[in-house]
Design a protein around this motif. Structure first.
Motif, PDB file in Angstrom:
ATOM      1  N   ILE A  90     -31.076 -31.410  17.431  1.00 40.79           N
ATOM      2  CA  ILE A  90     -32.106 -30.266  18.084  1.00 40.79           C
ATOM      3  C   ILE A  90     -33.150 -30.647  18.584  1.00 40.79           C
ATOM      4  CG2 ILE A  90     -32.725 -29.943  15.243  1.00 40.79           C
ATOM      5  CD1 ILE A  90     -34.652 -32.041  15.031  1.00 40.79           C
ATOM      6  N   VAL A  91     -33.498 -29.819  19.288  1.00 35.47           N
ATOM      7  CA  VAL A  91     -34.285 -29.913  21.061  1.00 35.47           C
ATOM      8  C   VAL A  91     -35.973 -28.988  21.027  1.00 35.47           C
ATOM      9  CG1 VAL A  91     -34.536 -29.489  23.397  1.00 35.47           C
ATOM     10  CG2 VAL A  91     -32.161 -29.916  22.586  1.00 35.47           C
ATOM     11  N   GLY A  92     -36.306 -29.363  20.985  1.00 39.99           N
ATOM     12  CA  GLY A  92     -37.361 -28.737  21.103  1.00 39.99           C
ATOM     13  C   GLY A  92     -39.225 -29.378  21.734  1.00 39.99           C
ATOM     14  N   ALA A  93     -39.299 -29.053  23.187  1.00 39.73           N
ATOM     15  CA  ALA A  93     -40.314 -29.137  24.234  1.00 39.73           C
ATOM     16  C   ALA A  93     -41.176 -30.003  22.968  1.00 39.73           C
ATOM     17  CB  ALA A  93     -41.397 -28.937  24.813  1.00 39.73           C
ATOM     18  N   GLY A  94     -42.389 -29.402  21.439  1.00 44.71           N
ATOM     19  CA  GLY A  94     -43.307 -29.845  20.716  1.00 44.71           C
ATOM     20  C   GLY A  94     -43.091 -30.513  19.661  1.00 44.71           C
ATOM     21  N   MET A  95     -41.991 -31.580  20.215  1.00 42.22           N
ATOM     22  CA  MET A  95     -41.577 -32.443  19.191  1.00 42.22           C
ATOM     23  C   MET A  95     -42.319 -34.166  19.076  1.00 42.22           C
ATOM     24  SD  MET A  95     -37.386 -31.958  19.013  1.00 42.22           S
ATOM     25  CE  MET A  95     -36.774 -33.428  18.409  1.00 42.22           C
ATOM     26  N   ALA A  96     -42.350 -34.128  20.502  1.00 42.32           N
ATOM     27  CA  ALA A  96     -43.422 -35.688  20.556  1.00 42.32           C
ATOM     28  C   ALA A  96     -44.714 -35.278  19.715  1.00 42.32           C
ATOM     29  CB  ALA A  96     -42.964 -35.883  22.198  1.00 42.32           C
ATOM     30  N   SER A  97     -45.379 -34.567  19.909  1.00 49.87           N
ATOM     31  CA  SER A  97     -46.963 -34.691  19.297  1.00 49.87           C
ATOM     32  C   SER A  97     -47.075 -33.745  17.899  1.00 49.87           C
ATOM     33  CB  SER A  97     -47.119 -33.613  20.279  1.00 49.87           C
ATOM     34  OG  SER A  97     -46.857 -32.126  20.235  1.00 49.87           O
ATOM     35  N   ASN A  98     -45.565 -33.643  16.740  1.00 44.56           N
ATOM     36  CA  ASN A  98     -45.650 -33.404  15.576  1.00 44.56           C
ATOM     37  C   ASN A  98     -44.536 -34.708  14.672  1.00 44.56           C
ATOM     38  OD1 ASN A  98     -46.844 -30.499  15.842  1.00 44.56           O
ATOM     39  ND2 ASN A  98     -45.479 -30.253  17.818  1.00 44.56           N
ATOM     40  N   PRO A  99     -45.407 -35.633  14.657  1.00 44.44           N
ATOM     41  CA  PRO A  99     -44.347 -36.279  13.420  1.00 44.44           C
ATOM     42  C   PRO A  99     -43.799 -35.215  12.389  1.00 44.44           C
ATOM     43  CG  PRO A  99     -46.688 -36.314  13.425  1.00 44.44           C
ATOM     44  CD  PRO A  99     -46.340 -35.696  13.983  1.00 44.44           C
ATOM     45  N   GLY A 100     -43.002 -36.399  11.693  1.00 43.74           N
ATOM     46  CA  GLY A 100     -42.105 -35.317  10.617  1.00 43.74           C
ATOM     47  C   GLY A 100     -40.762 -34.875  10.886  1.00 43.74           C
ATOM     48  N   VAL A 101     -40.617 -34.529  12.309  1.00 42.56           N
ATOM     49  CA  VAL A 101     -39.671 -33.757  12.597  1.00 42.56           C
ATOM     50  C   VAL A 101     -38.190 -34.488  12.328  1.00 42.56           C
ATOM     51  CG1 VAL A 101     -38.633 -32.013  14.557  1.00 42.56           C
ATOM     52  CG2 VAL A 101     -40.610 -32.984  14.511  1.00 42.56           C
ATOM     53  N   ALA A 102     -37.901 -36.100  13.009  1.00 38.89           N
ATOM     54  CA  ALA A 102     -36.679 -36.731  12.687  1.00 38.89           C
ATOM     55  C   ALA A 102     -36.960 -36.327  10.841  1.00 38.89           C
ATOM     56  CB  ALA A 102     -36.837 -37.703  12.580  1.00 38.89           C
ATOM     57  N   ALA A 103     -37.447 -36.546   9.976  1.00 35.94           N
ATOM     58  CA  ALA A 103     -37.649 -36.107   8.507  1.00 35.94           C
ATOM     59  C   ALA A 103     -36.944 -35.317   7.943  1.00 35.94           C
ATOM     60  CB  ALA A 103     -38.439 -37.173   8.294  1.00 35.94           C
ATOM     61  N   MET A 104     -37.543 -33.944   8.523  1.00 36.73           N
ATOM     62  CA  MET A 104     -37.093 -32.769   8.057  1.00 36.73           C
ATOM     63  C   MET A 104     -35.250 -32.622   8.208  1.00 36.73           C
ATOM     64  SD  MET A 104     -39.828 -30.094   9.068  1.00 36.73           S
ATOM     65  CE  MET A 104     -39.291 -28.324   8.796  1.00 36.73           C
ATOM     66  N   MET A 105     -35.059 -32.961   9.880  1.00 34.50           N
ATOM     67  CA  MET A 105     -34.020 -32.756   9.752  1.00 34.50           C
ATOM     68  C   MET A 105     -32.770 -33.650   9.352  1.00 34.50           C
ATOM     69  SD  MET A 105     -32.399 -34.103  13.682  1.00 34.50           S
ATOM     70  CE  MET A 105     -30.809 -33.737  14.046  1.00 34.50           C
ATOM     71  N   PHE A 106     -33.444 -35.026   8.640  1.00 33.02           N
ATOM     72  CA  PHE A 106     -32.570 -35.771   7.735  1.00 33.02           C
ATOM     73  C   PHE A 106     -32.196 -35.197   6.400  1.00 33.02           C
ATOM     74  CE2 PHE A 106     -33.621 -40.075  11.239  1.00 33.02           C
ATOM     75  CZ  PHE A 106     -33.430 -39.063  12.028  1.00 33.02           C
ATOM     76  N   ILE A 150     -33.456 -34.707  18.970  1.00 35.06           N
ATOM     77  CA  ILE A 150     -32.991 -35.791  17.876  1.00 35.06           C
ATOM     78  C   ILE A 150     -31.171 -35.440  17.768  1.00 35.06           C
ATOM     79  CG2 ILE A 150     -33.367 -36.797  15.725  1.00 35.06           C
ATOM     80  CD1 ILE A 150     -35.553 -35.685  15.581  1.00 35.06           C
ATOM     81  N   SER A 151     -30.189 -36.071  18.123  1.00 33.02           N
ATOM     82  CA  SER A 151     -29.098 -35.759  17.780  1.00 33.02           C
ATOM     83  C   SER A 151     -28.390 -37.119  16.693  1.00 33.02           C
ATOM     84  CB  SER A 151     -28.303 -36.593  19.387  1.00 33.02           C
ATOM     85  OG  SER A 151     -28.298 -35.584  20.201  1.00 33.02           O
ATOM     86  N   VAL A 152     -27.611 -36.516  15.966  1.00 32.99           N
ATOM     87  CA  VAL A 152     -26.910 -37.409  14.827  1.00 32.99           C
ATOM     88  C   VAL A 152     -25.212 -37.287  15.115  1.00 32.99           C
ATOM     89  CG1 VAL A 152     -28.928 -37.332  13.420  1.00 32.99           C
ATOM     90  CG2 VAL A 152     -26.866 -35.685  13.537  1.00 32.99           C
ATOM     91  N   LEU A 153     -24.264 -38.187  14.858  1.00 32.08           N
ATOM     92  CA  LEU A 153     -23.298 -38.516  15.255  1.00 32.08           C
ATOM     93  C   LEU A 153     -22.895 -38.329  13.539  1.00 32.08           C
ATOM     94  CD1 LEU A 153     -20.856 -38.490  17.377  1.00 32.08           C
ATOM     95  CD2 LEU A 153     -20.665 -40.728  16.552  1.00 32.08           C
ATOM     96  N   ILE A 154     -21.360 -36.877  13.397  1.00 32.91           N
ATOM     97  CA  ILE A 154     -21.382 -36.893  11.741  1.00 32.91           C
ATOM     98  C   ILE A 154     -20.271 -36.925  12.315  1.00 32.91           C
ATOM     99  CG2 ILE A 154     -23.559 -35.930  10.628  1.00 32.91           C
ATOM    100  CD1 ILE A 154     -22.508 -32.806  11.257  1.00 32.91           C
ATOM    101  N   ASN A 155     -19.154 -36.368  10.936  1.00 34.65           N
ATOM    102  CA  ASN A 155     -17.840 -36.658  11.027  1.00 34.65           C
ATOM    103  C   ASN A 155     -17.992 -34.959  10.951  1.00 34.65           C
ATOM    104  OD1 ASN A 155     -17.042 -38.658   9.395  1.00 34.65           O
ATOM    105  ND2 ASN A 155     -17.031 -37.954   7.650  1.00 34.65           N
ATOM    106  N   GLU A 156     -16.794 -34.441  12.204  1.00 38.19           N
ATOM    107  CA  GLU A 156     -16.322 -33.591  12.144  1.00 38.19           C
ATOM    108  C   GLU A 156     -16.798 -31.673  11.948  1.00 38.19           C
ATOM    109  OE1 GLU A 156     -13.477 -31.298  16.244  1.00 38.19           O
ATOM    110  OE2 GLU A 156     -13.462 -32.897  15.050  1.00 38.19           O
TER     111      GLU A 156
END
Length: 402
Positions: free
Chosen positions: A343-359, A379-385
């Protein structure tokens, strides 16, 4: 009068009908009182066809001769488009990369542009001609033809726009802009009116196939206004620029990259300088490294895991095994059935909880995370293809359909 650079990809010039459509777009821009420089890619699958023809003769041709061969695709496109524009009664001239003054370094197949001496282009524009330039190619200091790598026509267009001080660089493609996800995977993906250079660069690097990442990097460096637009619908596209006025989203897009492999070097010495030895060795062979994970050392040993492009997996395996004694590791394991979802976004750094939502989205979809990498805007994650499509849909649903 504005100076506009327009780039048309392979699907846009794939056949006679599409070339005539491009000719209409170009001449309409010219009739509106603009100076126009056009950059073209090879038609459709021409590049792949050339690669196949080369393989029939030689399974290991030199990169120099491959560049000579592959550059012909763009030259075919530029000549055919010039003919179509001539038929409409407009002044036009086509130029190869070297005629247009595109000078590169000496790296065949993946050359980088050193400078654009655009005197010939300027001269032809001063004669009120539409100028068509073959994308993807240039010439090095040895006067050899070089190519810029896949997607290099985007970079050609931006380099010319920067050199000429163009008012706008339009990238025409088969989609009508940049979307929050690949609309082929996510039918309800939203088109963005605008996106920042940094966000677009991350999306392009992380697998979004709209723009060549090097073209975005160059556009940011030289402040070139970009617009991604469809050559088929004529709808407004997506602006790529600094300080976008786009909607205030924490996340701008979701990207997937299936061209990944995970490399695990098992039981290396747990001592200073080991990581340097590993990654300097790979750097010498021009291997790009992405996500890196190092285990906690135990009994004087540790393991290092990282990701590379899948097409480098075999080469990296050979390099590491050839240096096994010097690096003093127990084993190396390479897995090519993985994918990176980001996921990509310029506003992510100032918005806590983004990683938690993705996970949370991934957990709800039953998808296991193998590795994680973060920065201020991604935030990048490696998963099964096999889970990658499901992951993109689940993450997009979480952020854009709440």
């Amino acid at each position: 009068m504005s100076l506009i650079v327009q780039k048309f990809g392979g699907t846009s010039v794939a056949n006679t009908g599409r070339l005539q459509n491009v000719a209409d777009i170009v001449t309409s821009t010219y009739k509106a009182g603009n100076q126009v420089v056009v950059v073209v890619s090879a038609q459709g699958d021409t590049t792949d066809d050339f690669i196949a023809k080369a393989a029939e003769l030689n399974d290991r041709p030199s990169k120099r001769e491959m560049d000579v061969l592959l550059s012909a695709g763009e030259q075919i496109s530029m000549a055919l488009l010039a003919m179509a524009i001539q038929k409409l009664g407009f002044p036009v001239i086509s130029l190869t990369g070297w005629q247009a003054g595109i000078e590169t370094d000496i790296n065949y197949s993946e050359a980088r542009i050193r400078k654009v001496t655009a005197e010939r282009i300027r001269s032809e524009l001063d004669r009120n001609r539409i100028v068509i330039v073959a994308g993807f190619q240039g010439i090095n200091k040895q006067d050899d033809i070089t190519t810029l790598g896949r997607g290099g026509s985007d970079t050609t267009a931006v380099a010319i726009a920067a050199s000429l001080g163009a008012d706008l660089c339009q990238i025409y493609t088969d989609v009508d802009g940049v979307y929050t996800a690949d609309p082929r995977l996510v039918p309800d993906a939203r088109k963005l009116e605008a996106i920042t250079y940094d966000e677009m660069l991350e999306l392009a690097t992380l697998g979004a196939q709209v723009l060549h990442n090097r073209s975005v990097e160059m556009a940011k460096k030289y402040n070139v206004d970009l617009e991604v637009v469809s050559s088929f619908t004529r709808n407004p596209g997506t602006k790529v620029k600094e300080g976008s006025d786009m909607e205030k989203m924490n996340v701008s897009g979701v990207a997937r990259d299936n061209n990944c492999a995970r490399v695990a070097i098992i039981n290396l010495p747990d001592e200073p300088g080991v990581a340097f030895k590993v990654f300097s060795l790979l750097a010498k062979h021009k291997v790009n490294i992405d996500i890196i994970l190092q285990s906690v050392g135990q009994k004087g040993r540790k393991s290092i895991t990282f990701t590379i492009p899948e097409d480098k997996a075999e080469e990296v395996g050979k390099i590491l095994n050839a240096n096994k004694e010097g690096l003093d590791f127990e084993d190396v394991s390479i897995n090519t059935t993985v994918a990176k979802v980001s996921i990509v976004g310029a506003g992510m750094a100032s918005n806590p909880g983004v990683a938690a939502m993705m996970f949370e989205a991934l957990a709800s979809a039953g998808i296991n995370i193998r590795m994680i990498s973060t920065s201020e805007i991604k935030i990048s994650v490696l998963i099964n293809e096999e889970d990658s499509e499901k992951a993109v849909r689940a993450i997009h649903q979480k952020f854009f359909n709440m």
